[in-house]
Write a protein that holds these residues in place. Structure first.
Motif, mmCIF file in Angstrom:
data_model
loop_
_atom_site.group_PDB
_atom_site.id
_atom_site.type_symbol
_atom_site.label_atom_id
_atom_site.label_comp_id
_atom_site.label_asym_id
_atom_site.label_seq_id
_atom_site.Cartn_x
_atom_site.Cartn_y
_atom_site.Cartn_z
ATOM 1 N N PHE A 47 0.802 -1.211 0.000
ATOM 2 C CA PHE A 47 0.000 0.000 0.000
ATOM 3 C C PHE A 47 0.846 1.277 0.000
ATOM 4 C CE2 PHE A 47 -2.944 -3.216 1.508
ATOM 5 C CZ PHE A 47 -4.078 -2.916 0.768
ATOM 6 N N ASP A 48 2.167 1.138 0.028
ATOM 7 C CA ASP A 48 3.034 2.306 -0.127
ATOM 8 C C ASP A 48 2.878 2.941 -1.505
ATOM 9 O OD1 ASP A 48 4.005 2.212 2.375
ATOM 10 O OD2 ASP A 48 5.943 1.341 1.889
ATOM 11 N N LEU A 49 2.223 2.224 -2.399
ATOM 12 C CA LEU A 49 1.951 2.761 -3.735
ATOM 13 C C LEU A 49 1.183 4.070 -3.674
ATOM 14 C CD1 LEU A 49 0.702 -0.405 -5.650
ATOM 15 C CD2 LEU A 49 2.794 0.870 -6.128
ATOM 16 N N TYR A 50 0.370 4.239 -2.631
ATOM 17 C CA TYR A 50 -0.623 5.310 -2.609
ATOM 18 C C TYR A 50 -0.177 6.539 -1.824
ATOM 19 C CZ TYR A 50 -3.481 1.354 -4.140
ATOM 20 O OH TYR A 50 -3.968 0.271 -4.809
ATOM 21 N N GLN A 51 1.114 6.843 -1.844
ATOM 22 C CA GLN A 51 1.596 8.011 -1.108
ATOM 23 C C GLN A 51 1.063 9.313 -1.697
ATOM 24 O OE1 GLN A 51 5.601 8.139 0.448
ATOM 25 N NE2 GLN A 51 5.926 6.059 -0.257
ATOM 26 N N GLY A 52 0.794 9.326 -2.974
ATOM 27 C CA GLY A 52 0.239 10.529 -3.600
ATOM 28 C C GLY A 52 -1.274 10.532 -3.630
ATOM 29 N N GLY A 53 -1.908 9.600 -2.906
ATOM 30 C CA GLY A 53 -3.366 9.497 -2.913
ATOM 31 C C GLY A 53 -3.812 8.214 -3.593
ATOM 32 N N ILE A 54 -5.022 7.800 -3.294
ATOM 33 C CA ILE A 54 -5.563 6.568 -3.867
ATOM 34 C C ILE A 54 -6.309 6.889 -5.159
ATOM 35 C CG2 ILE A 54 -7.094 4.612 -3.485
ATOM 36 C CD1 ILE A 54 -6.602 4.929 -0.495
ATOM 37 N N PRO A 55 -5.845 6.376 -6.296
ATOM 38 C CA PRO A 55 -6.500 6.659 -7.581
ATOM 39 C C PRO A 55 -7.813 5.898 -7.726
ATOM 40 C CG PRO A 55 -4.724 5.100 -7.908
ATOM 41 C CD PRO A 55 -4.674 5.493 -6.463
ATOM 42 N N LYS A 56 -8.643 6.399 -8.626
ATOM 43 C CA LYS A 56 -9.921 5.746 -8.911
ATOM 44 C C LYS A 56 -9.713 4.654 -9.959
ATOM 45 C CE LYS A 56 -12.482 10.042 -8.079
ATOM 46 N NZ LYS A 56 -13.381 11.068 -8.675
ATOM 47 N N GLY A 57 -10.675 3.758 -10.057
ATOM 48 C CA GLY A 57 -10.657 2.756 -11.106
ATOM 49 C C GLY A 57 -10.038 1.439 -10.686
ATOM 50 N N VAL A 58 -10.275 0.428 -11.525
ATOM 51 C CA VAL A 58 -9.750 -0.917 -11.263
ATOM 52 C C VAL A 58 -8.291 -1.003 -11.686
ATOM 53 C CG1 VAL A 58 -9.966 -3.360 -11.803
ATOM 54 C CG2 VAL A 58 -12.029 -1.953 -11.528
ATOM 55 N N ASP A 59 -7.990 -0.488 -12.885
ATOM 56 C CA ASP A 59 -6.610 -0.467 -13.371
ATOM 57 C C ASP A 59 -5.944 0.830 -12.941
ATOM 58 O OD1 ASP A 59 -6.754 -2.934 -14.635
ATOM 59 O OD2 ASP A 59 -7.602 -2.053 -16.451
ATOM 60 N N ILE A 60 -4.748 0.719 -12.374
ATOM 61 C CA ILE A 60 -4.040 1.912 -11.930
ATOM 62 C C ILE A 60 -2.689 2.021 -12.624
ATOM 63 C CG2 ILE A 60 -5.181 2.030 -9.693
ATOM 64 C CD1 ILE A 60 -2.756 0.727 -8.439
ATOM 65 N N ARG A 61 -2.222 3.240 -12.778
ATOM 66 C CA ARG A 61 -0.969 3.509 -13.475
ATOM 67 C C ARG A 61 0.157 3.613 -12.458
ATOM 68 N NH1 ARG A 61 1.088 8.785 -15.227
ATOM 69 N NH2 ARG A 61 2.481 8.608 -17.020
ATOM 70 N N LEU A 62 1.206 2.830 -12.671
ATOM 71 C CA LEU A 62 2.354 2.843 -11.774
ATOM 72 C C LEU A 62 3.546 3.512 -12.455
ATOM 73 C CD1 LEU A 62 2.230 -0.804 -10.348
ATOM 74 C CD2 LEU A 62 1.041 1.238 -9.525
ATOM 75 N N ILE A 63 4.262 4.326 -11.684
ATOM 76 C CA ILE A 63 5.471 4.991 -12.182
ATOM 77 C C ILE A 63 6.673 4.448 -11.425
ATOM 78 C CG2 ILE A 63 6.687 7.192 -12.404
ATOM 79 C CD1 ILE A 63 4.381 6.923 -14.339
ATOM 80 N N HIS A 64 7.646 3.916 -12.172
ATOM 81 C CA HIS A 64 8.875 3.376 -11.598
ATOM 82 C C HIS A 64 10.002 4.389 -11.810
ATOM 83 C CE1 HIS A 64 7.368 -0.906 -11.384
ATOM 84 N NE2 HIS A 64 6.486 -0.358 -12.214
ATOM 85 N N VAL A 65 10.578 4.891 -10.707
ATOM 86 C CA VAL A 65 11.679 5.848 -10.779
ATOM 87 C C VAL A 65 12.793 5.390 -9.844
ATOM 88 C CG1 VAL A 65 12.397 8.251 -10.548
ATOM 89 C CG2 VAL A 65 10.039 7.729 -11.180
ATOM 90 N N ALA A 66 13.903 4.939 -10.403
ATOM 91 C CA ALA A 66 15.098 4.593 -9.627
ATOM 92 C C ALA A 66 14.789 3.695 -8.434
ATOM 93 C CB ALA A 66 15.784 5.878 -9.148
ATOM 94 N N GLY A 67 13.994 2.664 -8.653
ATOM 95 C CA GLY A 67 13.669 1.724 -7.587
ATOM 96 C C GLY A 67 12.441 2.096 -6.781
ATOM 97 N N ASP A 68 11.913 3.289 -6.978
ATOM 98 C CA ASP A 68 10.701 3.732 -6.281
ATOM 99 C C ASP A 68 9.492 3.469 -7.181
ATOM 100 O OD1 ASP A 68 9.342 5.436 -4.115
ATOM 101 O OD2 ASP A 68 8.781 6.503 -5.942
ATOM 102 N N VAL A 69 8.409 2.960 -6.587
ATOM 103 C CA VAL A 69 7.183 2.685 -7.346
ATOM 104 C C VAL A 69 6.015 3.383 -6.671
ATOM 105 C CG1 VAL A 69 5.689 0.927 -8.335
ATOM 106 C CG2 VAL A 69 8.105 0.410 -7.938
ATOM 107 N N GLN A 70 5.273 4.181 -7.439
ATOM 108 C CA GLN A 70 4.101 4.870 -6.905
ATOM 109 C C GLN A 70 2.979 4.855 -7.919
ATOM 110 O OE1 GLN A 70 4.374 8.690 -4.946
ATOM 111 N NE2 GLN A 70 6.553 8.423 -4.546
#
Length: 413
Positions: free
Chosen positions: A201-224
């Motif tokens: 659930f650390d994925l949601y540091q910028g807020g919880i997105p809507k929808g079933v499919d969510i977009r993940l951004i990978h930056v230098a080992g960080d995933v959000q």
């Protein structure tokens, strides 16, 4: 203002036809493009010389996730409409424009590319800074909020103590090392449950997105999970410069930063301030801190000396030639001294230090009165002041031990 615009879009959504499909979001499919062709599927008149255009497809990023919307131009054969705001609701994107374009028109859109690039740099830099802070300060670091901007941005992190100047330098160093490594920024779409299973659930540091499919951004080992726009590689950011930090509440530290050319402008602005200060002092920039410290110490000493002189003057003026009466077992000094209110208070304090009550008036720029009573004295300064103020046609008040007031009728002093 942004909230009112958002509310307007929500209200307008109920007015559009149910047959309108969700807007195709080209800013995900073609993030490097700045121009596109589209068709107008609906127009809403806001009745204030502005309109909402709904297109079948768009490159304009709508406000969200702390990132402002894109701005730019949408044009048909005979109309050039300026896009001032973009919002999304229910998958439909609303473009606020200053000109009406007919439904069914084929249009060309062009976003402000330099503004978009700055926002992309700042958004990716936000991810990098939080990741860098976690590497330095510990795994407990979490994002508590963020706002991306064009000139600078901010990110709030949860941390149990104030971030030191040394910490900031180290976070900045880690972040810029990631930029130098020029790693690729990857995006992927995953089912929400699968994403949570893989990354937590650390994925949601910028807020919880809507929808079933969510977009993940990978930056230098960080995933959000993130819906914002990003550069393709960390090197595209150029540089990250932390401008300032502040403790906004217990356990939350705000980091204000700039990225890319905006960071260069911040550095140059700071250098200009330093050069101007050095020029005023007729010294080299390297000497500014030491010289400023010396001036500050001298200023403090001079201030103490002035205060001592003021107290001596007040004491002398408070004992020589002043009228005294006795009231309720107290000696009351009553005198008109035409001086400013600050000096009047000093004289009153000097009188009180001798165990006497001070009732002083000044005709300097209108009538002013000060009443001061020694601690424990059986006299209420506030009540006395209120009665005296009436005589000079004004108002006044304070505590039982000190009160002041003023009015226009100097001749009544």
């Amino acid at each position: 203002k942004r909230q009112s615009k958002k509310q307007t879009k929500i209200e307008n959504l109920s007015k559009v036809k149910e047959s309108i499909s969700k807007t195709k979001r080209l800013y995900y499919e073609e993030p490097e493009q700045t121009k596109f062709d589209a068709k107008v599927v609906e127009v809403i008149d806001n009745k204030d010389e502005s309109f909402e255009l709904i297109l079948d497809r768009t490159l304009f990023y709508p406000e969200g996730g702390g990132q402002p919307s894109d701005i730019g131009i949408i044009s048909s054969e005979d109309v050039n409409a300026k896009v001032t705001d973009v919002q999304i609701e229910g998958g439909i994107i609303f473009h606020s424009v200053d000109e009406n374009i007919k439904v069914g028109s084929t249009v060309k859109g062009e976003i402000d590319s330099s503004r978009r690039l700055r926002l992309m740099r700042h958004h990716t830099a936000t991810h990098i800074l939080v990741h860098s802070a976690r590497q330095l300060l510990g795994e407990h670091i979490r994002q508590a909020g963020a706002q991306k901007g064009v000139d600078n941005s901010r990110v709030d992190i949860q941390h149990y103590r104030k971030v030191s100047r040394e910490d900031i330098r180290n976070i900045e160093a880690i972040a810029n090392e990631i930029i130098v490594e020029n790693t690729e920024i990857e995006q992927e779409w995953l089912d929400r449950h699968e994403a949570e299973k893989q990354y937590g659930f650390d994925l949601y540091q910028g807020g919880i997105p809507k929808g079933v499919d969510i977009r993940l951004i990978h930056v230098a080992g960080d995933v959000q999970a993130c819906a914002g726009t990003h550069v393709n590689r960390t090197g595209d950011i150029g540089i990250i410069k932390i401008v300032n930090t502040e403790r906004i509440q217990d356990g939350v530290e705000r980091i204000i930063f700039a990225a890319g050319d905006a960071a260069l402008m911040e550095v140059q602005r700071t250098e200009d301030i330093l050069a101007e200060s050095a020029n005023m002092l007729n010294i080299s920039p390297a000497e500014v801190p030491k010289t400023t410290q010396r001036f500050f110490e001298e200023w403090k000493e001079r201030g103490k000396h002035i205060d001592n002189l003021r107290r001596e003057v007040a004491k002398n003026r408070g004992v020589e030639g002043m009228k005294e009466i006795e009231a309720g077992g107290l000696v009351v000094v009553i005198q008109r001294v035409d001086t400013d209110m600050g000096q009047l208070r000093e004289i009153a304090n000097a009188i009180v230090e001798e165990g006497k009550v001070a009732v002083l008036g000044s005709g300097d720029q209108g009538a002013k009165i000060v009443v001061a009573v020694p601690k424990g004295g059986k006299l209420n300064a506030d009540k006395v002041m209120k009665e005296l103020a009436k005589i000079i046609g004004g108002k006044g008040g304070g505590s039982e031990e000190f009160a002041q007031g003023g009015g226009p009728e100097v001749d009544k002093l």
